[in-house]
Design a protein around this motif. Structure first.
Motif, PDB file in Angstrom:
ATOM      1  N   THR A 118     -13.685  -9.906  -5.411  1.00 38.49           N
ATOM      2  CA  THR A 118     -13.641  -8.539  -4.888  1.00 38.49           C
ATOM      3  C   THR A 118     -12.595  -7.710  -5.611  1.00 38.49           C
ATOM      4  OG1 THR A 118     -14.314  -9.373  -2.713  1.00 38.49           O
ATOM      5  CG2 THR A 118     -13.363  -7.166  -2.794  1.00 38.49           C
ATOM      6  N   LEU A 119     -11.415  -8.269  -5.804  1.00 43.68           N
ATOM      7  CA  LEU A 119     -10.348  -7.540  -6.481  1.00 43.68           C
ATOM      8  C   LEU A 119     -10.702  -7.256  -7.939  1.00 43.68           C
ATOM      9  CD1 LEU A 119      -7.219  -9.358  -4.992  1.00 43.68           C
ATOM     10  CD2 LEU A 119      -8.128  -7.121  -4.364  1.00 43.68           C
ATOM     11  N   GLU A 120     -11.423  -8.174  -8.560  1.00 41.32           N
ATOM     12  CA  GLU A 120     -11.838  -7.962  -9.946  1.00 41.32           C
ATOM     13  C   GLU A 120     -12.781  -6.763 -10.041  1.00 41.32           C
ATOM     14  OE1 GLU A 120     -14.801 -10.352 -12.739  1.00 41.32           O
ATOM     15  OE2 GLU A 120     -12.881 -11.383 -12.538  1.00 41.32           O
ATOM     16  N   ALA A 121     -13.698  -6.648  -9.089  1.00 37.45           N
ATOM     17  CA  ALA A 121     -14.611  -5.501  -9.088  1.00 37.45           C
ATOM     18  C   ALA A 121     -13.848  -4.205  -8.875  1.00 37.45           C
ATOM     19  CB  ALA A 121     -15.675  -5.684  -8.002  1.00 37.45           C
ATOM     20  N   VAL A 122     -12.883  -4.216  -7.975  1.00 39.07           N
ATOM     21  CA  VAL A 122     -12.089  -3.020  -7.707  1.00 39.07           C
ATOM     22  C   VAL A 122     -11.224  -2.660  -8.906  1.00 39.07           C
ATOM     23  CG1 VAL A 122     -10.263  -2.061  -6.257  1.00 39.07           C
ATOM     24  CG2 VAL A 122     -12.122  -3.369  -5.217  1.00 39.07           C
ATOM     25  N   ALA A 123     -10.662  -3.674  -9.564  1.00 33.22           N
ATOM     26  CA  ALA A 123      -9.800  -3.424 -10.729  1.00 33.22           C
ATOM     27  C   ALA A 123     -10.563  -2.756 -11.859  1.00 33.22           C
ATOM     28  CB  ALA A 123      -9.189  -4.732 -11.214  1.00 33.22           C
ATOM     29  N   ALA A 124     -11.866  -2.950 -11.930  1.00 32.32           N
ATOM     30  CA  ALA A 124     -12.679  -2.362 -12.993  1.00 32.32           C
ATOM     31  C   ALA A 124     -13.022  -0.896 -12.727  1.00 32.32           C
ATOM     32  CB  ALA A 124     -13.963  -3.162 -13.166  1.00 32.32           C
ATOM     33  N   MET A 125     -12.645  -0.397 -11.556  1.00 30.07           N
ATOM     34  CA  MET A 125     -12.996   0.969 -11.184  1.00 30.07           C
ATOM     35  C   MET A 125     -11.939   1.972 -11.643  1.00 30.07           C
ATOM     36  SD  MET A 125     -15.894   0.886  -9.646  1.00 30.07           S
ATOM     37  CE  MET A 125     -16.178  -0.103 -11.099  1.00 30.07           C
ATOM     38  N   PRO A 126     -12.354   3.211 -11.956  1.00 32.05           N
ATOM     39  CA  PRO A 126     -11.402   4.230 -12.403  1.00 32.05           C
ATOM     40  C   PRO A 126     -10.691   4.907 -11.237  1.00 32.05           C
ATOM     41  CG  PRO A 126     -13.612   5.129 -12.414  1.00 32.05           C
ATOM     42  CD  PRO A 126     -13.752   3.686 -12.014  1.00 32.05           C
ATOM     43  N   ALA A 127     -10.032   4.121 -10.415  1.00 36.22           N
ATOM     44  CA  ALA A 127      -9.325   4.660  -9.251  1.00 36.22           C
ATOM     45  C   ALA A 127      -7.887   5.011  -9.616  1.00 36.22           C
ATOM     46  CB  ALA A 127      -9.342   3.643  -8.114  1.00 36.22           C
ATOM     47  N   ARG A 128      -7.367   6.027  -8.953  1.00 34.18           N
ATOM     48  CA  ARG A 128      -5.956   6.387  -9.167  1.00 34.18           C
ATOM     49  C   ARG A 128      -5.016   5.428  -8.453  1.00 34.18           C
ATOM     50  NH1 ARG A 128      -8.178  11.515  -8.124  1.00 34.18           N
ATOM     51  NH2 ARG A 128      -7.399  11.433  -5.991  1.00 34.18           N
ATOM     52  N   ARG A 129      -5.515   4.789  -7.409  1.00 34.58           N
ATOM     53  CA  ARG A 129      -4.668   3.916  -6.600  1.00 34.58           C
ATOM     54  C   ARG A 129      -5.506   2.760  -6.090  1.00 34.58           C
ATOM     55  NH1 ARG A 129      -2.149   5.551  -0.737  1.00 34.58           N
ATOM     56  NH2 ARG A 129      -0.592   3.885  -0.549  1.00 34.58           N
ATOM     57  N   ARG A 130      -4.967   1.556  -6.175  1.00 35.53           N
ATOM     58  CA  ARG A 130      -5.652   0.360  -5.684  1.00 35.53           C
ATOM     59  C   ARG A 130      -4.727  -0.357  -4.702  1.00 35.53           C
ATOM     60  NH1 ARG A 130      -6.443   0.856 -11.103  1.00 35.53           N
ATOM     61  NH2 ARG A 130      -8.616   1.139 -11.781  1.00 35.53           N
ATOM     62  N   VAL A 131      -5.222  -0.593  -3.508  1.00 33.48           N
ATOM     63  CA  VAL A 131      -4.383  -1.097  -2.423  1.00 33.48           C
ATOM     64  C   VAL A 131      -5.047  -2.306  -1.773  1.00 33.48           C
ATOM     65  CG1 VAL A 131      -3.277  -0.533  -0.213  1.00 33.48           C
ATOM     66  CG2 VAL A 131      -3.562   1.242  -1.956  1.00 33.48           C
ATOM     67  N   VAL A 132      -4.247  -3.331  -1.481  1.00 33.86           N
ATOM     68  CA  VAL A 132      -4.696  -4.434  -0.635  1.00 33.86           C
ATOM     69  C   VAL A 132      -4.030  -4.249   0.722  1.00 33.86           C
ATOM     70  CG1 VAL A 132      -4.761  -6.923  -0.275  1.00 33.86           C
ATOM     71  CG2 VAL A 132      -4.976  -5.996  -2.587  1.00 33.86           C
ATOM     72  N   VAL A 133      -4.845  -4.037   1.742  1.00 33.55           N
ATOM     73  CA  VAL A 133      -4.347  -3.902   3.115  1.00 33.55           C
ATOM     74  C   VAL A 133      -4.370  -5.310   3.694  1.00 33.55           C
ATOM     75  CG1 VAL A 133      -4.613  -2.701   5.307  1.00 33.55           C
ATOM     76  CG2 VAL A 133      -5.383  -1.606   3.187  1.00 33.55           C
ATOM     77  N   LEU A 134      -3.191  -5.919   3.743  1.00 30.40           N
ATOM     78  CA  LEU A 134      -3.116  -7.375   3.857  1.00 30.40           C
ATOM     79  C   LEU A 134      -2.545  -7.868   5.176  1.00 30.40           C
ATOM     80  CD1 LEU A 134      -3.459 -10.087   2.309  1.00 30.40           C
ATOM     81  CD2 LEU A 134      -1.139  -9.769   1.457  1.00 30.40           C
ATOM     82  N   ASP A 135      -3.217  -8.876   5.719  1.00 35.09           N
ATOM     83  CA  ASP A 135      -2.703  -9.674   6.823  1.00 35.09           C
ATOM     84  C   ASP A 135      -2.165 -10.959   6.198  1.00 35.09           C
ATOM     85  OD1 ASP A 135      -2.218 -11.304   9.000  1.00 35.09           O
ATOM     86  OD2 ASP A 135      -4.266 -11.231   9.777  1.00 35.09           O
ATOM     87  N   GLY A 136      -0.838 -11.084   6.139  1.00 32.69           N
ATOM     88  CA  GLY A 136      -0.228 -12.252   5.517  1.00 32.69           C
ATOM     89  C   GLY A 136       0.566 -11.864   4.289  1.00 32.69           C
ATOM     90  N   ALA A 137       0.869 -12.859   3.478  1.00 33.10           N
ATOM     91  CA  ALA A 137       1.707 -12.653   2.297  1.00 33.10           C
ATOM     92  C   ALA A 137       0.865 -12.720   1.033  1.00 33.10           C
ATOM     93  CB  ALA A 137       2.811 -13.710   2.239  1.00 33.10           C
ATOM     94  N   ALA A 138       1.212 -11.887   0.064  1.00 33.53           N
ATOM     95  CA  ALA A 138       0.524 -11.898  -1.226  1.00 33.53           C
ATOM     96  C   ALA A 138       0.813 -13.206  -1.959  1.00 33.53           C
ATOM     97  CB  ALA A 138       0.966 -10.715  -2.061  1.00 33.53           C
ATOM     98  N   GLY A 139      -0.137 -13.612  -2.792  1.00 32.81           N
ATOM     99  CA  GLY A 139       0.015 -14.844  -3.559  1.00 32.81           C
ATOM    100  C   GLY A 139      -0.414 -14.638  -4.992  1.00 32.81           C
ATOM    101  N   PRO A 140      -0.569 -15.715  -5.746  1.00 31.48           N
ATOM    102  CA  PRO A 140      -0.951 -15.616  -7.161  1.00 31.48           C
ATOM    103  C   PRO A 140      -2.345 -15.039  -7.374  1.00 31.48           C
ATOM    104  CG  PRO A 140      -0.950 -17.914  -6.421  1.00 31.48           C
ATOM    105  CD  PRO A 140      -0.309 -17.112  -5.341  1.00 31.48           C
ATOM    106  N   TRP A 141      -3.125 -14.907  -6.330  1.00 32.81           N
ATOM    107  CA  TRP A 141      -4.451 -14.301  -6.426  1.00 32.81           C
ATOM    108  C   TRP A 141      -4.386 -12.783  -6.619  1.00 32.81           C
ATOM    109  CZ3 TRP A 141      -4.308 -10.860  -2.537  1.00 32.81           C
ATOM    110  CH2 TRP A 141      -3.539 -11.170  -1.430  1.00 32.81           C
TER     111      TRP A 141
END
Length: 207
Positions: free
Chosen positions: A36-59
């Motif tokens: 999912t993040l790979e698809a979002v990263a390919a988009m021409p967005a000005r801002r990309r956000v993960v609205v997260l429950d928990g802690a970020a990791g190497p993913w």
């Protein structure tokens, strides 16, 4: 925005544990999130956000900021996510690893909002996998019953009742059950999710 739960065993994809272990379910959740993040990263967005429950990791790839989910029901958490946006915003979940940049591209095209106030991505379980709003307004989500077979219909009706012109994204299947996992992997065999599912189904024998 991608609404996500950190892929921790025992906390994600628990409905998969009728067939797979908690660790395997977490590995499948992580693969789905990465796709999912790979698809979002390919988009021409000005801002990309993960609205997260928990802690970020190497993913978590570069170029994303992390915003913690607020407390409360899913409607409150989604509403709060839109509440921190100032302009047109698209929110998607982490349960559709088959989502493609092509499916998302129309929402971020130069004319995406010329004839639409909202974009709606229906899920085949009756929910929705994506929601885009030209003018993010948390009240459009608060109070909508979530995780029900009629959630998508009720959410879409909330948008149209507010006088919004709604355009639809493709119907996608969420990965919730082992059967869902098989169907999605078969439809999107080149994803990380499909590869991970193959690994957990057919582990290489030790030695």
């Amino acid at each position: 925005m991608v609404v996500a739960k950190a892929p921790v065993p025992g906390r994600v994809k628990t409905r998969l544990t009728t067939v797979y272990s908690a660790r395997q379910a977490a590995l499948l959740a992580e693969a789905s999130l990465r796709d999912t993040l790979e698809a979002v990263a390919a988009m021409p967005a000005r801002r990309r956000v993960v609205v997260l429950d928990g802690a970020a990791g190497p993913w978590l790839p570069a170029g994303f900021e992390v915003v913690p989910q607020v407390a409360g029901g899913l409607d409150e958490r989604l509403a709060a996510a839109f509440g921190q946006c100032a302009g047109p915003a698209l929110l998607i979940g982490m349960d559709t690893p088959q989502v493609s940049a092509q499916a998302l591209r129309q929402v971020l095209a130069p004319d995406a909002w010329a004839h639409a106030d909202a974009w709606f991505g229906p899920a085949d379980d009756g929910g929705f996998w994506a929601l885009g709003l030209a003018r993010p307004e948390p009240a459009l989500l608060r109070g909508v019953p979530m995780s029900r077979p009629d959630t998508g219909r009720l959410q879409r009706e909330r948008l149209t009742a507010a006088g919004l012109t709604v355009r639809d994204l493709p119907l996608l299947r969420d990965v919730d059950t082992p059967y869902d996992a098989d169907v999605v992997a078969a439809a999107a065999p080149h994803t990380r999710f499909a590869a991970e599912l193959a690994r957990v189904k057919h582990p290489v024998a030790a030695g």
